[in-house]
Design an enzyme around this catalytic site. Structure first.
Site, mmCIF file in Angstrom:
data_model
loop_
_atom_site.group_PDB
_atom_site.id
_atom_site.type_symbol
_atom_site.label_atom_id
_atom_site.label_comp_id
_atom_site.label_asym_id
_atom_site.label_seq_id
_atom_site.Cartn_x
_atom_site.Cartn_y
_atom_site.Cartn_z
ATOM 1 N N ASP A 16 0.792 -1.151 0.079
ATOM 2 C CA ASP A 16 0.039 0.110 -0.170
ATOM 3 C C ASP A 16 1.035 1.341 -0.079
ATOM 4 O O ASP A 16 2.037 1.079 0.310
ATOM 5 C CB ASP A 16 -0.966 0.062 1.364
ATOM 6 C CG ASP A 16 -1.810 1.296 1.264
ATOM 7 O OD1 ASP A 16 -2.246 1.676 0.107
ATOM 8 O OD2 ASP A 16 -2.211 1.554 2.290
ATOM 9 N N SER A 17 0.486 2.297 -0.227
ATOM 10 C CA SER A 17 1.134 3.677 -0.335
ATOM 11 C C SER A 17 1.373 3.981 1.448
ATOM 12 O O SER A 17 2.231 4.913 1.621
ATOM 13 C CB SER A 17 0.160 4.701 -1.051
ATOM 14 O OG SER A 17 -1.211 4.827 -0.271
ATOM 15 N N CYS A 80 -4.112 -1.286 -2.235
ATOM 16 C CA CYS A 80 -4.127 0.268 -2.428
ATOM 17 C C CYS A 80 -5.209 0.278 -3.451
ATOM 18 O O CYS A 80 -4.833 -0.166 -4.692
ATOM 19 C CB CYS A 80 -2.679 0.959 -2.494
ATOM 20 S SG CYS A 80 -2.799 2.516 -3.113
ATOM 21 N N GLU A 157 -5.441 9.797 8.787
ATOM 22 C CA GLU A 157 -3.835 10.061 9.312
ATOM 23 C C GLU A 157 -3.867 10.709 10.563
ATOM 24 O O GLU A 157 -2.868 10.540 11.255
ATOM 25 C CB GLU A 157 -3.266 10.729 8.052
ATOM 26 C CG GLU A 157 -3.193 9.919 6.709
ATOM 27 C CD GLU A 157 -2.086 8.870 6.879
ATOM 28 O OE1 GLU A 157 -0.627 9.130 7.066
ATOM 29 O OE2 GLU A 157 -2.203 7.790 6.100
ATOM 30 N N CYS A 195 -11.196 3.062 -1.035
ATOM 31 C CA CYS A 195 -9.836 3.416 -0.519
ATOM 32 C C CYS A 195 -9.662 2.696 0.708
ATOM 33 O O CYS A 195 -10.498 2.640 1.320
ATOM 34 C CB CYS A 195 -10.005 4.893 -0.349
ATOM 35 S SG CYS A 195 -8.647 5.690 0.575
ATOM 36 N N HIS A 197 -8.313 3.292 3.427
ATOM 37 C CA HIS A 197 -8.235 4.329 4.773
ATOM 38 C C HIS A 197 -9.596 4.201 5.088
ATOM 39 O O HIS A 197 -9.885 4.228 6.336
ATOM 40 C CB HIS A 197 -7.836 5.693 4.498
ATOM 41 C CG HIS A 197 -6.415 5.876 4.563
ATOM 42 N ND1 HIS A 197 -5.427 5.195 3.605
ATOM 43 C CD2 HIS A 197 -5.633 6.582 5.534
ATOM 44 C CE1 HIS A 197 -4.311 5.478 4.124
ATOM 45 N NE2 HIS A 197 -4.214 6.425 5.149
#
Ligand code: DGL
Length: 297
Positions: A16-17, A80, A157, A195, A197
């Site tokens: 993943d990023s 991702c 984040e 996504c 996240h």
């Protein structure tokens, strides 16, 4: 006395990023507890979601090569959405092992879930502009409306996964999406979290959707697809990875030794401390010692 030969479990590389892909790793561990996992978060170059196809492809190809060449991954899961949407071809060209992205499993799960045939997708800017979800959903006979929600990754984040501001941002994004769907005469009954996240925002998102709308987590769908692929490939040389570790120990050794933990090795391209801290939230267990890697520019 019988001689037992044990086969080392295959290594599944997960990329993943950042840390979001750990939601996919968590779902993979539940389904394939006997595999060895190598996870790479390209945290130094996060976010991918606001970058161009060319840059994302270069970063993703380098990351995939690290997992295959240096960690011996025999299979790659691109955890991702942005890399899956824009760089799946580039990754497949860069390595020789099978590669699974999250877009197709997400679209297939939306097909299963939707009764009206109309689905909504929320994702990063780059994923939405690629229209990879739209193409995959249309191939399943669905009508689809996509929306970029660029504020959500930074909010996750920041750790604001249960913050009133995040709830308000979600309410506004989903309100706009519903209005757009109504204007296009769509009757969506399914929302895809496009996504990695977003699964951390699932409780807030579920509070913001209309009753009866199903929320699809592409992390779960991708892990399910990976588990099916692996179990389909199971041979004496490639064990059934979905068996619980304890059952596997019984079958191989004939003893009831305690279940070993699934072997997980995490790598990050930036601050390992932040990865260890944030990563445990995504994985819902300690990520262990994270190793710093330098993939170049
Ligand atoms: N991992 C990305 C995705 O699933 C989100 C974070 C980023 O923009 O790099 O789309």
């Amino acid at each position: 006395v019988t001689t037992q030969t044990t086969t080392a479990p295959p290594t599944i590389g997960v990329f993943d990023s950042g840390f979001g892909g750990l939601t996919v790793l968590r779902a993979l561990i539940e389904r394939l507890p006997r595999a060895r996992f190598a996870f790479l978060g390209d945290t130094a170059r996060l976010p991918y979601g606001s970058k161009s196809r060319r840059t994302i492809a270069r970063y993703a190809a380098q990351s995939a090569q690290f997992l295959v060449r240096e960690q011996g991954a025999e299979f790659l899961v691109i955890a991702c959405n942005t890399a899956s949407a824009l760089a799946l071809d580039a990754i497949q060209d860069a390595v020789t092992v099978p590669v699974l992205g999250v877009i197709e499993p997400g679209a297939a799960a939306a097909r299963q879930a939707s009764r009206t045939g109309d689905v909504l997708v929320i994702a990063t800017e780059a994923t939405v502009h690629s229209h990879a979800y739209a193409a995959a959903c249309r191939a399943h006979g669905l009508r689809v409306l996509e929306k970029a929600c660029p504020l959500l990754v930074p909010l996750v984040e920041e750790g604001w996964t249960d913050h009133p501001l995040t709830a308000e941002v979600i309410r506004i994004y989903l309100g706009e999406l519903r209005a757009e769907a109504a204007a296009q005469n769509l009757h969506p009954d399914t929302l895809v979290l496009g996504c990695t996240h977003y699964p951390l925002l699932r409780p807030l998102i579920e509070r913001s959707v209309r009753p009866g709308v199903k929320v699809i987590d592409s992390a779960e769908s991708a892990a399910e697809a990976a588990a099916q692929l692996f179990n389909g490939r199971a041979t004496p040389g490639c064990p059934i990875l979905s068996e619980s570790a304890a059952a596997g120990a019984d079958r191989v050794g004939g003893t009831s030794s305690p279940a070993p933990q699934t072997e997980i090795h995490c790598f990050a391209t930036d601050s390992v401390e932040k990865f260890e801290q944030m990563g445990s939230r995504f994985l819902e267990r300690p990520v262990g010692a994270v190793e710093l890697v330098d993939l170049g520019g």
